[in-house]
Write a protein that holds these residues in place. Structure first.
Motif, PDB file in Angstrom:
ATOM      1  N   ARG A  59       0.838  -1.213   0.000  1.00  0.00           N
ATOM      2  CA  ARG A  59       0.000   0.000   0.000  1.00  0.00           C
ATOM      3  C   ARG A  59       0.872   1.263   0.000  1.00  0.00           C
ATOM      4  O   ARG A  59       0.519   2.286  -0.601  1.00  0.00           O
ATOM      5  N   CYS A  60       2.039   1.181   0.679  1.00  0.00           N
ATOM      6  CA  CYS A  60       2.930   2.340   0.743  1.00  0.00           C
ATOM      7  C   CYS A  60       3.683   2.532  -0.576  1.00  0.00           C
ATOM      8  O   CYS A  60       3.957   3.661  -0.985  1.00  0.00           O
ATOM      9  N   LEU A  64       3.683   5.863  -2.775  1.00  0.00           N
ATOM     10  CA  LEU A  64       4.909   6.471  -3.294  1.00  0.00           C
ATOM     11  C   LEU A  64       4.758   6.806  -4.774  1.00  0.00           C
ATOM     12  O   LEU A  64       5.165   7.887  -5.228  1.00  0.00           O
ATOM     13  N   GLN A  65       4.156   5.893  -5.526  1.00  0.00           N
ATOM     14  CA  GLN A  65       3.941   6.129  -6.957  1.00  0.00           C
ATOM     15  C   GLN A  65       2.985   7.298  -7.196  1.00  0.00           C
ATOM     16  O   GLN A  65       3.178   8.098  -8.107  1.00  0.00           O
ATOM     17  N   GLU A  66       1.971   7.402  -6.336  1.00  0.00           N
ATOM     18  CA  GLU A  66       0.929   8.426  -6.543  1.00  0.00           C
ATOM     19  C   GLU A  66       1.330   9.800  -6.039  1.00  0.00           C
ATOM     20  O   GLU A  66       1.010  10.822  -6.659  1.00  0.00           O
ATOM     21  N   LYS A  88      10.783  10.481  -3.351  1.00  0.00           N
ATOM     22  CA  LYS A  88      11.464  10.616  -4.635  1.00  0.00           C
ATOM     23  C   LYS A  88      12.151  11.974  -4.717  1.00  0.00           C
ATOM     24  O   LYS A  88      11.607  12.982  -4.261  1.00  0.00           O
ATOM     25  N   GLN A  89      13.364  11.972  -5.274  1.00  0.00           N
ATOM     26  CA  GLN A  89      14.056  13.236  -5.548  1.00  0.00           C
ATOM     27  C   GLN A  89      14.794  13.065  -6.860  1.00  0.00           C
ATOM     28  O   GLN A  89      15.449  12.045  -7.084  1.00  0.00           O
TER      29      GLN A  89
END
Length: 368
Positions: A59-60, A64-66, A88-89
């Motif tokens: 679910r995490c 992260l993708q969204e 994300k960076q």
């Protein structure tokens, strides 16, 4: 190949506070508030993705993708628990893991003034623990909750993101709700909590207007509410809460706050001068009739002077506590000044103290 188990083991065995996993350098730990690179390979984008997937729930990973960020709690066997932030960076995955201490500490061990203890038995009110990220707020709150749990029969409900310290039922009943797992948000949890017959409510983070309002209301309606804010100092904390509300509601909130706040602990963590471990410096305010009047009359700029004269209540300003820790040889001058609210004033006080000490020493030698 870099394995997450070996990295987590290193954090635990070295008693580091944090682990940072980023593309372009080896994994980095934070030890006694200093960053140290581990003696492993420089991480590639595939490495960080692989490490992320090895610990991040499905679910995490979806979150992260969204949204580009996800937070969760993670247990490494029975060795330790971590609070994890994956983000994300520059299109790449980075991970920050914080080791959650498993041992609940006593009031003496964390250095809180003894005047805090009787406040744990208050029937109602808002007790705020504030400070920047990594200042030990969670540990202080866990100590307070454990003290209540061990000494009196209460129904304690905590709302956390994620749950860090696990509490067992002792004299109290304790229910711990995790945002994103048990309930969608802090505000939603607080909206429903009053139906659960709580005596004590812990709000892991008062991060938006709705949550702040709900916490104040719960404190007014006969509950002891603990909350955290990322503010420095008692005055800054009161102003932050008031400023969160629209202008036309601020006068009403001042009145509500003046009645509901019972105490504010604002803290900073510093490396010990000896080089091993950390020590906390505190600002501590207990609401007296004088403090309540200042909040109600929008004269919060005078709170510091009331704290300065409130020693008999255990009150202390952050900079005064930093000075005291420095005088006792527990922290360095540089660290004290770096964490101070008014660094120039504290530096002058320290230097003045050193001059006086040298003069006293010279006087003694002359007499001999």
């Amino acid at each position: 190949m870099v394995l997450i188990d070996r990295l987590l083991e290193t954090v635990i065995t070295q008693n580091a506070s944090d682990l940072h996993i980023v593309v372009g350098r080896p994994p980095v730990i934070r030890l006694h508030q200093r960053l140290r690179s581990l003696n492993t390979k420089v991480l590639t984008p595939d490495d960080t993705v692989g490490l992320m997937k090895s610990i991040t729930p499905e679910r995490c990973q979806q979150e992260l993708q969204e949204t580009g960020t996800t937070d969760f709690g993670f247990a490494y066997e029975d060795r330790g628990r971590f609070r994890v932030s994956v983000f994300k960076q520059r299109g790449r995955v980075s991970i920050a893991l914080r080791l959650i201490p498993t041992k609940l500490l006593s009031f003496e061990e964390i250095g809180l003034p003894p005047q805090v203890r009787p406040l744990m038995f208050a029937p109602r009110g808002l007790f705020l623990v504030t400070g920047p990220t990594g200042s030990g707020k969670t540990t202080t709150l866990a100590t307070m909750i454990d003290y209540i749990n061990s000494n009196i029969d209460r129904h304690i409900i905590t709302v956390e993101d994620p749950i860090e310290y696990y509490h067992e039922h002792k004299k109290s009943i304790i229910n711990q709700r995790e945002v994103g797992v048990d309930v969608p948000s802090f505000s939603e949890a607080l909206r429903r909590v009053l139906r659960m017959d709580p005596d004590v409510i812990l709000v892991g983070e008062m991060r938006d207007l709705e949550t702040i309002q709900a916490a104040i209301t719960a404190a007014e309606t006969g509950h002891l509410v603990f909350g955290t804010l990322h503010t420095t100092g008692a005055e800054g904390t009161v102003n932050r809460i008031i400023d969160a509300f629209p202008t036309d509601q601020q006068e009403q909130i001042r009145v509500q706050l003046s009645v509901s706040i019972i105490a504010i602990v604002s803290q900073q963590l510093l490396p010990r001068a000896a080089g091993k471990g950390l020590i906390a410096a505190y600002e501590f305010l207990v609401t007296t009739p004088a403090i309540r009047n200042l909040i109600r009359e929008n004269k919060t700029y005078r709170i510091d002077s009331i704290i300065q004269t409130g020693r008999k209540f255990g009150m202390v300003l952050l900079d005064d506590h930093l000075y005291e820790l420095y005088q006792r040889g527990l922290i360095t001058m540089e660290d004290a000044i770096f964490k101070a609210k008014k660094p120039a004033e504290l530096e002058a006080k320290i230097r003045q103290g050193s001059v006086v000490s040298e003069e006293e020493g010279a006087g003694l030698r002359t007499e001999e």
